[in-house]
Design a protein around this motif. Structure first.
Motif, mmCIF file in Angstrom:
data_model
loop_
_atom_site.group_PDB
_atom_site.id
_atom_site.type_symbol
_atom_site.label_atom_id
_atom_site.label_comp_id
_atom_site.label_asym_id
_atom_site.label_seq_id
_atom_site.Cartn_x
_atom_site.Cartn_y
_atom_site.Cartn_z
ATOM 1 N N VAL A 172 0.906 -1.115 -0.127
ATOM 2 C CA VAL A 172 -0.040 0.050 -0.041
ATOM 3 C C VAL A 172 0.858 1.347 0.023
ATOM 4 O O VAL A 172 0.663 2.163 -0.664
ATOM 5 N N LEU A 173 1.920 1.440 0.858
ATOM 6 C CA LEU A 173 2.849 2.623 0.915
ATOM 7 C C LEU A 173 3.565 2.929 -0.701
ATOM 8 O O LEU A 173 3.541 4.127 -0.825
ATOM 9 N N ARG A 174 3.838 1.819 -1.153
ATOM 10 C CA ARG A 174 4.653 1.824 -2.485
ATOM 11 C C ARG A 174 3.771 1.977 -3.724
ATOM 12 O O ARG A 174 3.953 2.379 -4.705
ATOM 13 N N GLN A 175 2.324 1.564 -3.399
ATOM 14 C CA GLN A 175 1.372 1.415 -4.397
ATOM 15 C C GLN A 175 2.033 0.550 -5.438
ATOM 16 O O GLN A 175 1.793 0.896 -6.931
ATOM 17 N N VAL A 176 2.219 -0.742 -5.268
ATOM 18 C CA VAL A 176 2.775 -1.624 -6.146
ATOM 19 C C VAL A 176 2.316 -3.048 -5.960
ATOM 20 O O VAL A 176 2.020 -3.486 -4.607
ATOM 21 N N ILE A 177 1.734 -3.789 -6.950
ATOM 22 C CA ILE A 177 1.462 -5.154 -6.878
ATOM 23 C C ILE A 177 2.468 -6.086 -7.307
ATOM 24 O O ILE A 177 3.082 -6.016 -8.494
ATOM 25 N N SER A 178 2.928 -6.937 -6.403
ATOM 26 C CA SER A 178 3.946 -7.888 -6.684
ATOM 27 C C SER A 178 3.358 -9.195 -7.131
ATOM 28 O O SER A 178 2.565 -9.764 -6.166
ATOM 29 N N ILE A 179 3.850 -9.896 -8.172
ATOM 30 C CA ILE A 179 3.066 -11.055 -8.647
ATOM 31 C C ILE A 179 4.299 -12.103 -8.848
ATOM 32 O O ILE A 179 5.280 -11.765 -9.671
ATOM 33 N N GLY A 180 4.159 -13.342 -8.190
ATOM 34 C CA GLY A 180 5.034 -14.323 -8.372
ATOM 35 C C GLY A 180 4.429 -15.462 -9.113
ATOM 36 O O GLY A 180 3.192 -15.446 -9.063
#
Length: 423
Positions: A172-180
């Motif tokens: 939420v802080l970086r506004q990034v979705i990480s997908i593995g």
């Protein structure tokens, strides 16, 4: 002869035969300069070839090195990998961040080993690396993360249910979705989010669509679809038509500068519009095409640096002044565009390049005590002694008539019987 060298270890690894001397000096611009001296200009010319081959390097060309894979080299992990391959294989590797190309310098065997290892490692890193999708960027719709949370829940559980094979987390802080996970799962998640972004853009351009219903695009002359209004002149076009106009300019830089196609307008399309219409890679290619257009239309006042893949340009001079490239450290004459040649005119240097033996031929002119071996063509100067000459090719030559023999006895017999004297 002086040549710029990219790496001192590469220059020192060259093999020089007996009779050839070289010095390696560091130039003020941070590169290295190799000075070669020998007893014949042809020998110097031959010694240039391995240096020039090393300086060209090999461009890595592999179908699996996609822009996403090459993106790894912008990270600390990628830089560390490149340095590791470089140190282990004792090669020199350059990654061109603008052209997205990799060049490897060194001996052919080491270059092949470095190329194979670098490609394999980059592909493995890409497969195992998590995909990051940024939700807060300049060209993205505002509040995109809020919309995804509203749509799929605070933990994106709705998206996880759609793609059970993917490992999805939201920062939420970086506004990034990480997908593995597997490659297909990453691509599916990326496609879903891309469709949401596209839908948001269509909604944000609703007003433009309403206008497009009654407005023709000046390029395709049809109703405007997915309209885009230029910032400079405010004329409305199909977004795809503007993109195609930019793509055409990349392929044919006679179209540059890119201007508004509406009749009677011809206002230049602003860089802010280009940044919105094109991805970073294509925008960079457009900028390079514009540089090419500038060089072509400069009427010979500017030229590209002759080093392969080098983006620099330089101004053509008339006094033989040197151009030192800040990108590849090459040094060349700005008048004749060959290697920099201090203390010698451009015309004279070109003559030496075309004929490495020119200075020797000029020295031989008018000299009665200088002849050429009839077997190997080696130049021979006779200062004193008898008329029996042994050439470096092993033949025994009569200085008077240049007849040659396999041994000295035959040559002396010839001198006694034909010329009646050894002198």
């Amino acid at each position: 002869m002086r040549l710029s060298c990219l790496n001192a270890d590469v220059a020192l690894s060259l093999f020089y035969p007996a009779g050839v001397e070289y010095n390696l000096d560091r130039s003020y611009n941070g590169g290295f300069r190799v000075s070669i001296s020998a007893n014949a200009t042809r020998t110097v010319a031959e010694m240039r070839k391995p240096i020039e081959a090393l300086m060209q390097g090999k461009t890595v060309d592999h179908e699996d090195l996609t822009p996403l894979v090459l993106q790894i080299l912008f990270s600390l992990e990628g830089v560390s990998l490149m340095r590791s391959v470089q140190n282990d294989t004792r090669t020199h590797i350059i990654f061109d961040r603008y052209r997205r190309t990799i060049r490897v310098f060194g001996s052919p065997r080491k270059v092949t080993a470095a190329e194979e290892r670098l490609v394999r490692s980059l592909i493995d890193l890409h497969k195992n690396k998590q995909l990051e999708i940024h939700l807060r960027r300049r060209l993205l719709p505002p509040n995109l993360m809020k919309e995804l949370v509203d749509l799929y829940g605070p933990e994106l559980n709705g998206l996880k249910q759609m793609i059970p094979d993917a490992e999805i987390s939201l920062n939420v802080l970086r506004q990034v979705i990480s997908i593995g996970g597997a490659k297909d799962a990453k691509q599916k998640a990326e496609k879903i989010i891309s469709e949401i972004v596209s839908q948001r853009r269509r909604d944000d351009n609703k007003e433009s669509h309403n206008i497009a219903a009654t407005t023709d695009c000046p390029i395709c002359l049809c109703d405007v679809e997915d309209g885009y209004r230029l910032e400079g002149c405010l004329h409305l076009f199909c977004r795809s038509c503007l993109v195609e106009q930019c793509e055409s300019a990349i392929k044919d830089f006679d179209i540059i500068p890119i201007c508004c196609a509406r009749e009677g307008c011809n206002a230049p399309i602003l860089v802010s519009d280009l940044r919105t219409l094109l991805p970073a890679e294509r925008l960079e290619e457009l900028f390079r095409a514009s540089i090419g257009r500038f060089v072509v239309t400069s009427e010979g006042r500017f030229r590209f640096c002759p080093s392969p893949d080098c983006p620099s340009i330089y101004q053509v001079g008339t006094l033989g002044e040197p151009f030192v490239c800040g990108a590849c450290f090459a040094e060349m004459c700005s008048s004749c565009h060959m290697e920099y040649h201090p203390y010698i005119s451009c015309e004279r240097y070109k003559q030496f390049k075309d004929d490495p033996d020119l200075s020797l031929k000029e020295w031989c002119q008018g000299k009665k005590d200088v002849k050429v071996c009839p077997v190997c063509g080696h130049t021979i100067e006779k200062i004193d002694g008898c008329n029996h000459i042994e050439c470096r090719c092993g033949r025994h030559i009569c200085w008077e008539c240049l007849q040659y023999f396999s041994n000295s006895d035959l040559c002396y017999g010839h001198l006694r019987s034909v010329h009646l004297s050894y002198v």
